[in-house]
Enzyme design. Structure first.
Site, PDB file in Angstrom:
ATOM      1  N   GLY B  71       0.784  -1.108   0.138  1.00  0.00           N
ATOM      2  CA  GLY B  71       0.096  -0.130   0.019  1.00  0.00           C
ATOM      3  C   GLY B  71       0.856   1.402  -0.065  1.00  0.00           C
ATOM      4  O   GLY B  71       0.559   2.108  -0.699  1.00  0.00           O
ATOM      5  N   THR B  72       2.027   1.042   0.705  1.00  0.00           N
ATOM      6  CA  THR B  72       2.768   2.452   0.710  1.00  0.00           C
ATOM      7  C   THR B  72       3.371   2.685  -0.623  1.00  0.00           C
ATOM      8  O   THR B  72       3.613   3.957  -0.957  1.00  0.00           O
ATOM      9  CB  THR B  72       3.895   2.195   1.862  1.00  0.00           C
ATOM     10  N   GLN B 177      -7.720   0.586   3.084  1.00  0.00           N
ATOM     11  CA  GLN B 177      -8.833   0.124   4.105  1.00  0.00           C
ATOM     12  C   GLN B 177     -10.194  -0.219   3.606  1.00  0.00           C
ATOM     13  O   GLN B 177     -11.127  -0.743   4.482  1.00  0.00           O
ATOM     14  CB  GLN B 177      -8.523   1.272   5.385  1.00  0.00           C
ATOM     15  N   SER B 197      -4.503  -2.675  -1.374  1.00  0.00           N
ATOM     16  CA  SER B 197      -3.458  -3.952  -0.891  1.00  0.00           C
ATOM     17  C   SER B 197      -4.145  -5.160  -0.593  1.00  0.00           C
ATOM     18  O   SER B 197      -5.285  -5.648  -0.512  1.00  0.00           O
ATOM     19  CB  SER B 197      -2.960  -2.932   0.601  1.00  0.00           C
ATOM     20  N   HIS B 199      -2.513  -7.433   2.044  1.00  0.00           N
ATOM     21  CA  HIS B 199      -2.591  -7.967   3.462  1.00  0.00           C
ATOM     22  C   HIS B 199      -3.737  -7.453   4.061  1.00  0.00           C
ATOM     23  O   HIS B 199      -3.588  -7.849   5.653  1.00  0.00           O
ATOM     24  CB  HIS B 199      -1.182  -7.849   4.169  1.00  0.00           C
ATOM     25  N   THR B 235      11.042  -7.512 -11.407  1.00  0.00           N
ATOM     26  CA  THR B 235      10.462  -8.833 -11.450  1.00  0.00           C
ATOM     27  C   THR B 235       9.255  -8.883 -10.475  1.00  0.00           C
ATOM     28  O   THR B 235       9.435  -8.659  -9.492  1.00  0.00           O
ATOM     29  CB  THR B 235      11.516  -9.960 -11.055  1.00  0.00           C
ATOM     30  N   CYS B 323       0.507   1.166  12.504  1.00  0.00           N
ATOM     31  CA  CYS B 323       1.477   0.963  11.321  1.00  0.00           C
ATOM     32  C   CYS B 323       2.816   1.878  11.530  1.00  0.00           C
ATOM     33  O   CYS B 323       3.730   1.743  10.707  1.00  0.00           O
ATOM     34  CB  CYS B 323       0.855   1.553   9.951  1.00  0.00           C
TER      35      CYS B 323
HETATM   36  C1  PLP Z   1      -5.098   3.908   4.650  1.00  0.00           C
HETATM   37  C2  PLP Z   1      -3.783   3.377   4.397  1.00  0.00           C
HETATM   38  N1  PLP Z   1      -2.974   3.452   3.372  1.00  0.00           N
HETATM   39  C3  PLP Z   1      -1.741   2.821   3.414  1.00  0.00           C
HETATM   40  C4  PLP Z   1      -1.304   1.803   4.060  1.00  0.00           C
HETATM   41  C5  PLP Z   1      -0.018   1.538   3.936  1.00  0.00           C
HETATM   42  O1  PLP Z   1       0.050  -0.056   3.698  1.00  0.00           O
HETATM   43  P1  PLP Z   1       1.380  -0.863   3.983  1.00  0.00           P
HETATM   44  O2  PLP Z   1       1.885  -0.519   5.267  1.00  0.00           O
HETATM   45  O3  PLP Z   1       0.915  -2.380   3.844  1.00  0.00           O
HETATM   46  O4  PLP Z   1       2.349  -0.311   3.072  1.00  0.00           O
HETATM   47  C6  PLP Z   1      -1.978   1.700   5.295  1.00  0.00           C
HETATM   48  C7  PLP Z   1      -1.497   0.647   6.239  1.00  0.00           C
HETATM   49  O5  PLP Z   1      -2.069   0.307   7.230  1.00  0.00           O
HETATM   50  C8  PLP Z   1      -3.353   2.137   5.486  1.00  0.00           C
HETATM   51  O6  PLP Z   1      -4.270   1.737   6.390  1.00  0.00           O
HETATM   52  C1  PLP Z   2      22.332  -7.617 -11.883  1.00  0.00           C
HETATM   53  C2  PLP Z   2      20.839  -7.321 -11.788  1.00  0.00           C
HETATM   54  N1  PLP Z   2      20.424  -6.520 -11.022  1.00  0.00           N
HETATM   55  C3  PLP Z   2      19.269  -6.038 -10.785  1.00  0.00           C
HETATM   56  C4  PLP Z   2      18.017  -6.869 -11.289  1.00  0.00           C
HETATM   57  C5  PLP Z   2      16.581  -6.645 -11.046  1.00  0.00           C
HETATM   58  O1  PLP Z   2      16.121  -7.565 -10.185  1.00  0.00           O
HETATM   59  P1  PLP Z   2      14.566  -7.744 -10.211  1.00  0.00           P
HETATM   60  O2  PLP Z   2      14.012  -7.954 -11.542  1.00  0.00           O
HETATM   61  O3  PLP Z   2      14.186  -9.268  -9.586  1.00  0.00           O
HETATM   62  O4  PLP Z   2      14.025  -6.459  -9.534  1.00  0.00           O
HETATM   63  C6  PLP Z   2      18.410  -8.243 -11.744  1.00  0.00           C
HETATM   64  C7  PLP Z   2      17.562  -9.219 -12.466  1.00  0.00           C
HETATM   65  O5  PLP Z   2      17.789  -9.867 -13.293  1.00  0.00           O
HETATM   66  C8  PLP Z   2      19.851  -8.266 -12.197  1.00  0.00           C
HETATM   67  O6  PLP Z   2      20.433  -9.432 -12.576  1.00  0.00           O
END
Ligand code: PLP
Ligand code: PLP
Lengths: 126, 384, 384, 126
Positions: B71-72, B177, B197, B199, B235, B323
């Protein structure tokens, strides 16, 4: 576990909580970050703290620290209490989490302040 | 010991059906969705199906869904993505947003953007007219949350969406939320970007999403490969996305029936706490609120001591905003609502979930009153 | 049909021991690690243990590890985090970096930073003297990868770390392809920030990390709550982090023995392909390379047609960079190495993993020669 | 499956691949984005393509599209081939993924070019 069993026991069953009428020394300390506050009252006889009472506003560890410290200090000399260290209070609770060390600090601070307050009154309460 | 979890706004356990669907995507379907061989294509199929499920739930097109890590990130992406696409200008948000939006806006201010933080009433509600008045000729985005995570108040998004549309300003809604908890229609609400989100709705942590209405000018904020139609490099968290997709499907099925049950349990909790305990009140809006959220203000008691006391009884509730790690300052939400400090410091949030029972609620009620009484004996009245 | 996966540089299957350790963190230990009650503390314990495992493996302190959502985020975080902490200045990177670093540097250029992209030799190797010569009085960071994901060449990080230290410039190393595969000593190498990832080492996707040396000035790029010691906001991907922690533990145990086996299998593959197929050569450094990576250049054949041909035999290999969806342009890495287009367009990467067998390799060898012969019959020689 | 069985068959067993000596029409088309290239050769009798050959450089779908188109076009009139659409080539492969539509396009383009080349030669190959 984040908190020691001793801490939990003091939190659930705080010893010596409450006000004291006409104390021989009163002291407070506050943790500015979060508004936690401890206030200690001493009854002194022959330069020793014969009775200790506290009020505290704050999170669980602060309550527990105040309770543990109140037991720790009974019978000690006022001069001694002027030197009380946060570490000793924390030790009485076994340990405190890093972000709750301030509990022991404000409790020790309030107790030192109460002891100094008594001294500044000219050691009346004989 | 009884264990009662009333902190579903902080996080939720993964639903068994969700976990079952995720499982093959760890060790069996493990390819990189960008790979063109069969191993990669199988993974991509999982992503695609999840994207379709989310899109169907929101009644939008799959191309309008971007998956993120939380969410963030969704909030950062939406707010910065809208702002950076325009380079300079003025944003409108409120004083009661989640830190993911608030601190992002503060970061934008440090970079030269202007931000207006509109206030709220005593229930935590934004006045759409305040938003209208805040709009300037250089306003480039409005970001407001759908429901407040701390007090549960729902914002009047329909009216705010109207204002945004009249002025041609894109509207981002942080629905972390509400998504999957109450019905949500991005067209009727006039929403251009929507954070949601996983979770918080019985999906795994570490995955979330952003709906971006087709045609909305928004730039990527995470740079790298050409994933997510070039809108979010990296990825993809395939198992996580699959879990989110399934979680959404389960919500679509169960949401309506559950909301009713939660509302009833919430009332039971409110009645059981506010009645017998003196000097306590409910915070947030009495009616316009999330079904499962009940936030209480215990005057002259420090909230974390209540949380600890209940924790020792096996009950999980949250003090202020759960949070924010180790933060025991008065919640910015309550401050914005004008709650006096002696009440605000005693804020405790209970958030119910799909497995909460009436017995759970009764057990909590049973524990609260003696705990608060005892704590008040220790605490000097009026100290805060 | 035989199924042979030779694309471990793109992603890997989650190790069974890793999955087993993650499982309880979905539905049983589900709390938000920021919550102070028991549900939250159990989750935090999982995070803490994983952080300790990673720290022990890198021989650094747990406070120096920040968890992120992927290698791409780690790279964005490191490069932008170092740059933004200084506000303005000059960065040095190379022409063969992963897009996560390259495109981040390009984004910084658009924001007014200066970037020097140093070149490489025919093996894909950076000359430390080029880095030294590129340093200016306003150089604020150097970002170089440890091993190239496409050709497997290892960079002379020790010498580059020396240069960085002499000039007091922080050094970020993208070790996504080496972390957990070969030994890595951040002190000996003079590294201030190090990106590493989970899904390249039999951990789950959607989680990764950044080592940040204590005292390194770096700002957060994702704003919100006070997670990860305020360096990365957002609820932590607990199950993912637990998986990464276990994956690292397994790597610490198995890495050395496996590297030997992989090196032997890699040689078997190289000999089996380069011998019988005409007009093919190995790309990258002959010795200074990742144990499991062998990249071939098939002259006058289009690489994606080879990938498809092998895919139809159940074999997964990658054409150019597998991390960039649907991209069939010549790899920027090969272009930087000065590989002529008629060779560069026929680049195919095989990356071996812990379950690769000699039979797998022999099957691939058996399939490659007739496929390439047939493709060459269709393709007009010299067309590219 | 990303690719149709027909496509896979044409890719694995391309029909009519290779050069043609003295063709009656030659045409090429290239996809600039990725360098894919198709080249078609026509043998024409009585305004009809009696033999079609191709060379192609590109990804699997391009090879398959060329092979399928070479079968599709045999016997058709040159005028007809001047109008050949990418959709018809794609149809002969059942379907193409979104990011591989260009395969059908360059194959159709090369065939149209070969047909036009024949016409520009003044319809010699009678
Ligand atoms: C309204 C709202 N926005 C954003 C978030 C951020 O989510 P996260 O901490 O999973 O990144 C939350 C989490 O509590 C939330 O309640
Ligand atoms: C050298 C290198 N850096 C960064 C990444 C980026 O990783 P990801 O795609 O998991 O975010 C990769 C993935 O192939 C990589 O081989």
């Amino acid at each position: 576990m984040r908190y020691s069993p001793t801490l939990v026991d003091h939190f659930l069953n705080p010893r010596n909580a409450g006000l004291m009428r006409d104390p021989d020394g009163v002291g407070e300390d506050e943790y500015v970050g979060c508004g936690d506050l401890a206030r200690f009252f001493l009854r002194v006889q022959h330069d020793r703290a014969v009775e200790v009472r506290f009020q505290t506003y704050g999170c669980g560890p602060t309550i527990a620290a105040a309770s543990a410290a109140s037991e720790l200090c009974r019978g000690r000399t006022v001069d001694d209490l002027c030197q009380l260290k946060a570490e000793e209070v924390e030790g009485a609770l076994e340990w405190l989490p890093e972000d709750r060390k301030h509990s022991a600090e404000i409790v020790a601070g309030a107790l030192r302040a109460a002891a100094r307050d008594h001294l500044s009154r000219g050691r009346r309460g004989v | 010991m009884n264990r009662v979890y009333l902190d579903h706004n902080a996080s939720t356990p993964v639903h068994p059906e969700v976990l079952a669907e995720m499982l093959p995507y760890f060790a069996e379907v493990f390819g990189n969705p960008s790979s063109i061989h069969a191993f990669g294509r199988e993974a991509r199929d999982g992503l695609d199906r999840a994207r379709e499920r989310v899109a169907r739930f929101l009644r939008v097109s799959p191309q309008e869904i971007v998956f993120t890590s939380g969410g963030t990130e969704s909030d950062n992406f939406a707010v910065k993505g809208l702002a950076y696409a325009r380079g300079t200008g003025h944003l409108i948000t409120s004083k009661v947003e989640h830190h993911a939006v608030l601190r992002t806006c503060q970061a934008l201010e440090a970079q030269g953007f202007d931000v207006t933080y509109v206030g709220v009433d005593a229930y935590g509600m934004v006045d759409p007219d305040d938003v209208r008045r805040a709009i300037r000729s250089d306003t480039i985005a409005i970001s407001l949350m759908h429901a407040n995570s701390e007090v549960g108040t729902l914002q009047p998004i329909t009216a705010i969406g109207q204002v945004a549309r009249e002025h041609g300003v894109p509207l981002h809604v942080d629905a972390v939320q509400t998504f999957g908890k109450i019905p949500l229609d991005v067209d009727a609400l006039g929403i251009d970007a929507l954070s949601f989100s996983s979770h918080k709705i019985y999906g795994p942590k570490g995955v979330a999403g952003l709906y971006v209405r087709k045609g909305t000018r928004m730039v990527a904020i995470q740079h790298g490969g050409e994933h997510e139609r070039r809108r979010r490099a990296g990825t993809e968290n395939v198992a996580g996305v699959v879990g989110l997709g399934k979680a959404v499907d389960v919500r679509a099925r169960d949401m309506h029936a559950e909301a009713e049950g939660l509302t009833a349990l919430r009332s039971r909790l409110i009645d059981g706490v506010v009645g017998p305990v003196p000097d306590v009140r409910l915070s947030g809006h009495p009616v316009e609120r999330l079904p499962g959220t009940a936030s209480f203000l215990f005057r002259h008691v420090e909230s974390e001591s209540i949380v600890l006391g209940l924790d020792l009884k096996g009950i999980g509730v949250s003090a202020g905003s759960a949070c924010t790690a180790g933060n025991v300052e008065p919640s910015h939400v309550l401050v914005a609502m004008g709650v006096p400090l002696d009440w605000a410091m005693g804020a405790v949030r209970c958030s119910l979930g799909r497995t909460t029972t009436a017995e759970d609620i009764d057990y909590v009620i049973e524990c609260v009153e003696p705990l608060v009484r005892k704590l008040r004996q220790v605490m000097p009245v009026g100290a805060a």
